[in-house]
Structure formats: structure tokens, C-alpha cells
Motif scaffolding. Sequence first.
Motif, short mmCIF file in Angstrom:
data_model
loop_
_atom_site.label_atom_id
_atom_site.label_comp_id
_atom_site.label_asym_id
_atom_site.label_seq_id
_atom_site.Cartn_x
_atom_site.Cartn_y
_atom_site.Cartn_z
N MET A 21 -3.28 -16.51 7.16
CA MET A 21 -2.42 -16.05 8.50
C MET A 21 -3.55 -15.21 9.21
O MET A 21 -3.32 -14.78 10.51
N GLY A 22 -4.79 -15.04 8.71
CA GLY A 22 -5.76 -14.36 9.55
C GLY A 22 -5.95 -12.83 9.13
O GLY A 22 -6.86 -12.28 9.77
N GLU A 23 -5.30 -12.49 8.05
CA GLU A 23 -5.59 -11.15 7.80
C GLU A 23 -6.80 -10.87 7.09
O GLU A 23 -7.48 -11.82 6.61
N LYS A 24 -7.41 -9.74 7.14
CA LYS A 24 -8.76 -9.20 6.55
C LYS A 24 -8.31 -9.07 5.03
O LYS A 24 -7.52 -8.25 4.59
N ALA A 25 -9.56 -9.45 4.28
CA ALA A 25 -9.17 -9.22 2.74
C ALA A 25 -9.25 -7.61 2.47
O ALA A 25 -8.58 -7.49 1.62
N SER A 26 -9.97 -7.15 3.43
CA SER A 26 -10.20 -5.66 2.94
C SER A 26 -8.92 -4.83 3.09
O SER A 26 -8.30 -3.89 2.44
N TYR A 27 -8.05 -5.37 4.10
CA TYR A 27 -6.63 -4.79 4.37
C TYR A 27 -5.69 -5.06 3.48
O TYR A 27 -4.92 -4.49 2.90
N LEU A 28 -5.90 -6.44 2.88
CA LEU A 28 -5.03 -6.81 1.64
C LEU A 28 -5.13 -6.16 0.44
O LEU A 28 -4.55 -6.68 -0.90
N LYS A 29 -6.27 -5.49 0.35
CA LYS A 29 -6.61 -5.09 -0.96
C LYS A 29 -5.52 -4.02 -1.83
O LYS A 29 -5.03 -3.80 -2.77
N GLU A 30 -4.79 -3.41 -0.62
CA GLU A 30 -3.59 -2.63 -0.91
C GLU A 30 -2.28 -3.14 -0.91
O GLU A 30 -2.00 -3.88 0.22
N TRP A 31 -1.59 -3.22 -1.86
CA TRP A 31 -0.29 -3.77 -2.04
C TRP A 31 0.52 -3.33 -0.97
O TRP A 31 1.36 -4.03 -0.30
N ASN A 32 0.55 -1.99 -0.71
CA ASN A 32 1.27 -1.36 0.49
C ASN A 32 1.19 -1.92 1.84
O ASN A 32 1.96 -2.22 2.62
N ASN A 33 -0.02 -2.44 2.13
CA ASN A 33 -0.37 -3.06 3.24
C ASN A 33 0.26 -4.45 3.31
O ASN A 33 0.76 -4.91 4.44
N ILE A 34 0.53 -5.22 2.08
CA ILE A 34 1.27 -6.58 2.26
C ILE A 34 2.52 -6.54 2.35
O ILE A 34 3.15 -6.99 3.15
N VAL A 35 2.96 -5.33 1.96
CA VAL A 35 4.62 -4.83 2.12
C VAL A 35 4.68 -4.75 3.74
O VAL A 35 5.66 -4.97 4.24
N ILE A 36 3.74 -3.99 4.31
CA ILE A 36 3.87 -3.56 5.76
C ILE A 36 4.02 -5.03 6.59
O ILE A 36 4.90 -5.10 7.47
N LEU A 37 3.18 -5.96 6.16
CA LEU A 37 3.10 -7.19 6.68
C LEU A 37 4.50 -8.23 6.46
O LEU A 37 4.93 -8.65 7.41
N LEU A 38 4.94 -7.78 5.41
CA LEU A 38 6.30 -8.51 4.94
C LEU A 38 7.21 -7.96 5.77
O LEU A 38 8.36 -8.65 6.20
N ASN A 39 7.40 -6.59 6.18
CA ASN A 39 8.12 -6.00 7.10
C ASN A 39 8.32 -6.26 8.64
O ASN A 39 9.01 -5.75 9.38
N LYS A 40 7.31 -6.74 9.07
CA LYS A 40 7.08 -7.15 10.25
C LYS A 40 8.00 -8.20 10.88
O LYS A 40 8.63 -8.90 10.36
N THR A 41 8.36 -8.06 12.16
CA THR A 41 9.43 -8.82 12.44
C THR A 41 9.01 -9.48 13.98
O THR A 41 8.12 -9.34 14.54
N GLY A 42 9.99 -10.26 14.76
CA GLY A 42 9.59 -10.98 15.55
C GLY A 42 8.48 -11.85 15.68
O GLY A 42 8.38 -12.64 14.62
N GLN A 43 7.45 -11.98 16.64
CA GLN A 43 6.30 -12.76 16.69
C GLN A 43 5.43 -12.63 15.29
O GLN A 43 4.62 -13.34 15.02
#
Length: 186
Positions: A103-125
Motif C-alpha cells: 500500500m506504499g508504506e515505508k519499511a522503516s515505519y512498519l518496524k514498530e507494531w504500534n505504527n501498524i495499529v495506527i494505520l489500521l485505525n485510519k478511517t475514510g480514504q
Amino acid sequence: LFDLSSGINAEYGEIEIILKRGISDRNIDLLKSGIKQAEDNFLQKDLFPDYDNAKVLLERLEKIEKVKKNIMELKRPLIAELKSMANPPVPVIKAMTGAFLLMGEKASYLKEWNNIVILLNKTGQLSVKRRVQELQIESVTEEIAKSAEDTLFGLSSDEVYEANQAASLFYDWADMICYEYKQLKN
């Protein structure tokens, strides 16, 4: 005398165009139409390899659409379970990382599970469901596909499913997108 051959040749040419366009555009409706017309006119063998290629591609695209539909229909409790994991099992982390890489996220950002949770919490577009639904295989770069494929390497759908049902759908989707990317580039 009535000459049937001119009608058959016209049909053949039109169907061939529909199949080729369906394949190049990766368009399910065109593929279905071309395949049905080829079968209705008993032209499957005459339209080789386009007919066979169209059938194989249609099957793969329909599988991707089915997984996308299953992701769209994921119930809130399943997503909530995924988001509530403080220390998720490795298969869950890898599955979600691979999906978000596509989906275009950076690997460095995805190293932390909390960042994945943040992405899962996004709404709308920016909601994960919408991003999965709208991803176009043509927008995936070689670097992204390779990174996602490397992340998913060694996993199986069953292994991820045992760890978390929702994550297994994202794994299935990401794995299919990686495979489809390779097919598109070949």
C-alpha cells in the motif's frame, strides 16, 4: 449459396480483440465476455493462446477480488482483535507489514507494531479496507513488490490464520498481489 465463413471470421476477430484487451487491461468484465463468446462460438482452440491466457488470468483476478471482498466484509471484532495485540506473533507482523508495504508504506515505519495499529485505525480514504480495495497492481513498483515478497517469504496462509484470522486475509491478498506483479512483468 450462403457463406458462413465471413461471419465466423468477423466473430473470431472481434473475440480475439476482446480477449487481448481483457488481458492487457486486466479487466474482468472483458475477460468474461471474451471467454463466453469464444465458448459460444466454439473458438477456444482457434483463439489459442489468448483464450487459455484469458481463462488463467480471470481465475487469478477473481481470487484477488474474492479476498478483497472478504477484507471489506471483515467484522469490527476481528479487526479489534488484531489491533489489540500488544506483542503479535511473527506471522501476524510479517503479514501486515507485507500488506502495508504494497500500500506504499515505508519499511522503516512498519518496524514498530504500534505504527501498524495506527494505520489500521485510519478511517475514510486512508482506511486499510479502502486502500486494499483501490490498489492498482500497475502502481506497485519492483522495489515495493520485492520488499513485500521478501517480508512474506516462508509464511503460509494457514500459519497466519492460526495466529489471527484477519491477518491471514491480508496475507492472502498481499501474496496474490506479489504473484500478480510478477505475472504482469513477465
